[in-house]
Design a protein around this motif. Structure first.
Motif, PDB file in Angstrom:
ATOM      1  N   UNK A 185     -23.253 -39.541 -99.409  1.00 29.98           N
ATOM      2  CA  UNK A 185     -24.701 -39.680 -99.297  1.00 29.98           C
ATOM      3  C   UNK A 185     -25.405 -38.691-100.196  1.00 29.98           C
ATOM      4  N   UNK A 186     -26.709 -38.549 -99.998  1.00 34.29           N
ATOM      5  CA  UNK A 186     -27.508 -37.652-100.822  1.00 34.29           C
ATOM      6  C   UNK A 186     -27.620 -36.279-100.175  1.00 34.29           C
ATOM      7  N   UNK A 187     -27.618 -35.247-100.981  1.00 41.49           N
ATOM      8  CA  UNK A 187     -27.884 -33.871-100.530  1.00 41.49           C
ATOM      9  C   UNK A 187     -27.008 -33.455 -99.352  1.00 41.49           C
ATOM     10  N   UNK A 188     -25.735 -33.831 -99.387  1.00 46.19           N
ATOM     11  CA  UNK A 188     -24.860 -33.481 -98.258  1.00 46.19           C
ATOM     12  C   UNK A 188     -24.595 -31.982 -98.179  1.00 46.19           C
ATOM     13  N   UNK A 189     -24.847 -31.272 -99.275  1.00 46.09           N
ATOM     14  CA  UNK A 189     -24.706 -29.824 -99.229  1.00 46.09           C
ATOM     15  C   UNK A 189     -25.770 -29.175 -98.348  1.00 46.09           C
ATOM     16  N   UNK A 190     -26.812 -29.945 -97.979  1.00 51.01           N
ATOM     17  CA  UNK A 190     -27.876 -29.424 -97.114  1.00 51.01           C
ATOM     18  C   UNK A 190     -27.755 -29.949 -95.680  1.00 51.01           C
ATOM     19  N   UNK A 191     -26.691 -30.695 -95.415  1.00 48.30           N
ATOM     20  CA  UNK A 191     -26.427 -31.146 -94.053  1.00 48.30           C
ATOM     21  C   UNK A 191     -25.743 -30.011 -93.297  1.00 48.30           C
ATOM     22  N   UNK A 192     -26.297 -29.551 -92.170  1.00 48.78           N
ATOM     23  CA  UNK A 192     -25.760 -28.365 -91.485  1.00 48.78           C
ATOM     24  C   UNK A 192     -24.517 -28.665 -90.647  1.00 48.78           C
ATOM     25  N   UNK A 193     -23.496 -29.222 -91.295  1.00 45.91           N
ATOM     26  CA  UNK A 193     -22.251 -29.557 -90.591  1.00 45.91           C
ATOM     27  C   UNK A 193     -21.201 -28.481 -90.864  1.00 45.91           C
ATOM     28  N   UNK A 194     -20.362 -28.243 -89.849  1.00 50.71           N
ATOM     29  CA  UNK A 194     -19.299 -27.246 -89.973  1.00 50.71           C
ATOM     30  C   UNK A 194     -17.976 -27.856 -89.548  1.00 50.71           C
ATOM     31  N   UNK A 195     -16.917 -27.252 -90.052  1.00 48.80           N
ATOM     32  CA  UNK A 195     -15.583 -27.669 -89.629  1.00 48.80           C
ATOM     33  C   UNK A 195     -15.466 -27.531 -88.117  1.00 48.80           C
ATOM     34  N   UNK A 196     -14.855 -28.543 -87.472  1.00 39.43           N
ATOM     35  CA  UNK A 196     -14.686 -28.534 -86.026  1.00 39.43           C
ATOM     36  C   UNK A 196     -15.732 -29.338 -85.292  1.00 39.43           C
ATOM     37  N   UNK A 197     -16.803 -29.736 -85.969  1.00 38.13           N
ATOM     38  CA  UNK A 197     -17.863 -30.490 -85.301  1.00 38.13           C
ATOM     39  C   UNK A 197     -17.620 -31.995 -85.388  1.00 38.13           C
ATOM     40  N   UNK A 198     -18.435 -32.750 -84.662  1.00 33.55           N
ATOM     41  CA  UNK A 198     -18.312 -34.200 -84.668  1.00 33.55           C
ATOM     42  C   UNK A 198     -19.689 -34.841 -84.773  1.00 33.55           C
ATOM     43  N   UNK A 199     -19.684 -36.113 -85.120  1.00 35.46           N
ATOM     44  CA  UNK A 199     -20.899 -36.923 -85.190  1.00 35.46           C
ATOM     45  C   UNK A 199     -20.733 -38.117 -84.257  1.00 35.46           C
ATOM     46  N   UNK A 200     -21.840 -38.708 -83.864  1.00 33.57           N
ATOM     47  CA  UNK A 200     -21.824 -40.014 -83.222  1.00 33.57           C
ATOM     48  C   UNK A 200     -22.081 -41.031 -84.330  1.00 33.57           C
ATOM     49  N   UNK A 201     -21.057 -41.801 -84.669  1.00 34.01           N
ATOM     50  CA  UNK A 201     -21.103 -42.661 -85.849  1.00 34.01           C
ATOM     51  C   UNK A 201     -21.463 -44.094 -85.460  1.00 34.01           C
ATOM     52  N   UNK A 202     -22.415 -44.662 -86.177  1.00 35.36           N
ATOM     53  CA  UNK A 202     -22.735 -46.090 -86.071  1.00 35.36           C
ATOM     54  C   UNK A 202     -22.552 -46.705 -87.460  1.00 35.36           C
ATOM     55  N   UNK A 203     -21.620 -47.627 -87.571  1.00 35.27           N
ATOM     56  CA  UNK A 203     -21.416 -48.332 -88.827  1.00 35.27           C
ATOM     57  C   UNK A 203     -22.224 -49.619 -88.753  1.00 35.27           C
ATOM     58  N   UNK A 204     -23.194 -49.749 -89.650  1.00 37.78           N
ATOM     59  CA  UNK A 204     -24.223 -50.782 -89.517  1.00 37.78           C
ATOM     60  C   UNK A 204     -23.746 -52.131 -90.054  1.00 37.78           C
ATOM     61  N   UNK A 205     -22.764 -52.688 -89.364  1.00 36.72           N
ATOM     62  CA  UNK A 205     -22.314 -54.051 -89.617  1.00 36.72           C
ATOM     63  C   UNK A 205     -22.827 -54.940 -88.491  1.00 36.72           C
ATOM     64  N   UNK A 206     -22.693 -56.239 -88.650  1.00 36.30           N
ATOM     65  CA  UNK A 206     -23.227 -57.165 -87.656  1.00 36.30           C
ATOM     66  C   UNK A 206     -22.612 -56.977 -86.276  1.00 36.30           C
ATOM     67  N   UNK A 207     -21.336 -56.595 -86.239  1.00 33.06           N
ATOM     68  CA  UNK A 207     -20.649 -56.511 -84.952  1.00 33.06           C
ATOM     69  C   UNK A 207     -20.468 -55.080 -84.447  1.00 33.06           C
ATOM     70  N   UNK A 208     -20.960 -54.056 -85.222  1.00 30.08           N
ATOM     71  CA  UNK A 208     -20.718 -52.678 -84.802  1.00 30.08           C
ATOM     72  C   UNK A 208     -21.988 -51.823 -84.740  1.00 30.08           C
ATOM     73  N   UNK A 209     -23.128 -52.329 -85.196  1.00 30.40           N
ATOM     74  CA  UNK A 209     -24.304 -51.475 -85.325  1.00 30.40           C
ATOM     75  C   UNK A 209     -24.743 -50.877 -83.997  1.00 30.40           C
ATOM     76  N   UNK A 210     -24.447 -51.531 -82.893  1.00 35.66           N
ATOM     77  CA  UNK A 210     -24.912 -51.074 -81.587  1.00 35.66           C
ATOM     78  C   UNK A 210     -23.928 -50.108 -80.921  1.00 35.66           C
TER      79      UNK A 210
END
Length: 445
Positions: A246-271
């Motif tokens: 993505x853009x400007x990922x060096x400014x995303x405050x993520x650290x090793x050991x952390x997690x995200x809640x991921x939504x892949x925006x496809x027709x069958x997975x966006x929700x």
């Protein structure tokens, strides 16, 4: 993979987790005292049951506001305490809230029923149909009871997360109904302009924290970074890595050991939102998650197309080097729990020992990467394979492989059974609790 050049904080005796936890306790205690002061100044009713009922209602409302604060996912709190502990506290406070509001109704109804010589059911019906705002309070209580019932462990285990979450959304309806009930019939915070300003300020802060943490921050970050799938790489027959750029990922405050809640925006997975930890320390150019397929949802990740838009909430979690207290580290991973451990190994300074527990060596995910990183950093890597019994991570084994375990921070991640066993073993080895770090990577509930 090269990490972003971040200055790693030195080990400290002041625990960020303890500071945040103490701050939360102090916040609740101070507000409890303030509520009591305003309650006394407003004066008492002649009926003791009504007095107790009003006080229970006020503290129920305070717990309600505190509930919102706990699940607001504010970064400062989440990165110091962790979503797993915050949601666990939210759950416990929630059951306390149900009992407090129930006591409010019981005391108030009996308080009014006694001088009128009516039964509690008759009195409740009379209040709900004639007194302003009481019907809203009854509906709010029913909604809280329903949410509390589906949040009980025996019910929660039988519900899909999406079903539980949909029912849980009715909590916000209950909060609005309960607050309007307070505004309509409450007297404690209408006796002075100071009391009124305090009550509106408290609820404004609680609702505002949810609005900012759950909506504004995720939307803002995703609009800024515009995440997309850049590669899908099978690691084995049942493990796949997904690379996101993505853009400007060096400014995303993520650290090793952390997690995200991921939504892949496809027709069958966006929700669907799935909690996956980073399997490599952020490098400012891309993020990586590595997932073991355990059902249709995770299996479908193999079929993601390059360019698929991604909506990610986070980063979340306190499983980071922010909480180090020692220069050296022991990392203990089991199964696919290696993913945040692998990211931590990438970021850690000082001497590290990694114990990787698997059923068989062929099940060791990312093993080649681990060996490469360990060789480059001078870390020790032990792959411990075999059946679940006898215990391959016994106190004797850990003490033999890591004689100075008491002088290290220990990060543990793996299946719940293994993690619990390792934590008990570390206590047996008398490793100080402040040096032990473990986190449950999952959604609330």
């Amino acid at each position: 993979m090269t990490t972003v050049d971040r200055v790693q904080p030195p080990p400290t005796a002041v625990r960020p987790k303890a500071v945040a936890r103490t701050g939360l306790y102090a916040l609740l205690a101070v507000n409890a005292v303030v509520v009591a002061v305003f309650f006394v100044r407003a004066g008492f009713a002649s009926n003791a049951l009504i007095v107790l009922g009003r006080l229970a209602g006020l503290y129920g409302a305070l717990l309600m506001a505190f509930q919102l604060f706990l699940v607001a996912r504010l970064p400062w709190l989440d990165h110091r305490i962790g979503m797993d502990r915050l949601t666990s506290w939210h759950r416990r406070v929630g059951f306390g809230l149900v009992w407090t509001l129930s006591a409010h109704v019981v005391f108030i109804v009996h308080g009014y029923a006694r001088p009128a010589s009516t039964g509690p059911v008759e009195e409740l019906t009379e209040l709900a149909t004639t007194a302003e705002g009481v019907l809203r309070a009854v509906v709010a209580l029913v909604l809280f009871l329903v949410v509390g019932a589906v949040s009980a462990r025996f019910a929660r285990r039988r519900l899909a997360y999406e079903t539980w979450h949909f029912v849980h959304l009715y909590t916000y309806v209950a909060v609005v109904l309960a607050f309007t009930h307070q505004v309509a019939v409450g007297t404690t915070f209408t006796t002075s302009s100071v009391a009124t300003a305090y009550w509106w300020g408290l609820w404004g802060a609680a609702l505002g924290s949810v609005f900012v943490g759950r909506l504004v921050l995720p939307v803002r970050r995703n609009l800024r970074h515009r995440l997309r799938v850049s590669a899908v790489v099978p690691e084995s027959d049942d493990v796949v890595s997904v690379y996101v750029t993505g853009r400007d990922l060096d400014r995303l405050p993520a650290r090793a050991g952390q997690f995200f809640l991921w939504r892949f925006l496809t027709e069958d997975r966006w929700w669907q939102a799935n909690p996956f930890s980073l399997s490599a320390a952020p490098d400012g150019r891309q993020l990586r998650l590595t997932v073991k397929t355990a059902g249709d949802g995770t299996a479908a990740l193999r079929d993601l197309r390059v360019g698929t838009r991604v909506f990610a909430e986070g980063p979340y979690g306190a499983f980071t080097t922010l909480h180090r207290t020692r220069a050296d580290t022991l990392l203990v991973a089991g199964g696919v729990g290696i993913t945040p451990i692998r990211a931590l190994l990438d970021e850690l300074h000082g001497h590290a020992v990694l114990l990787y527990r698997v059923g068989a060596e062929r099940d060791a995910v990312l093993l080649d990467e681990l060996r490469e990183i360990a060789a480059a950093k001078g870390a020790e890597l032990y792959v411990i394979s075999g059946p679940a019994t006898p215990d391959k991570l016994s106190a004797e084994t850990i003490a033999r492989l890591v004689p100075d375990v008491r002088d290290r921070d220990v990060f543990v991640c793996g299946p719940p059974g293994m993690t619990g066993a390792v934590l008990r073993t570390l206590r047996e080895l008398r490793v100080p609790g402040r040096q032990i770090h473990a986190e449950r990577f999952s959604l609330a509930g």
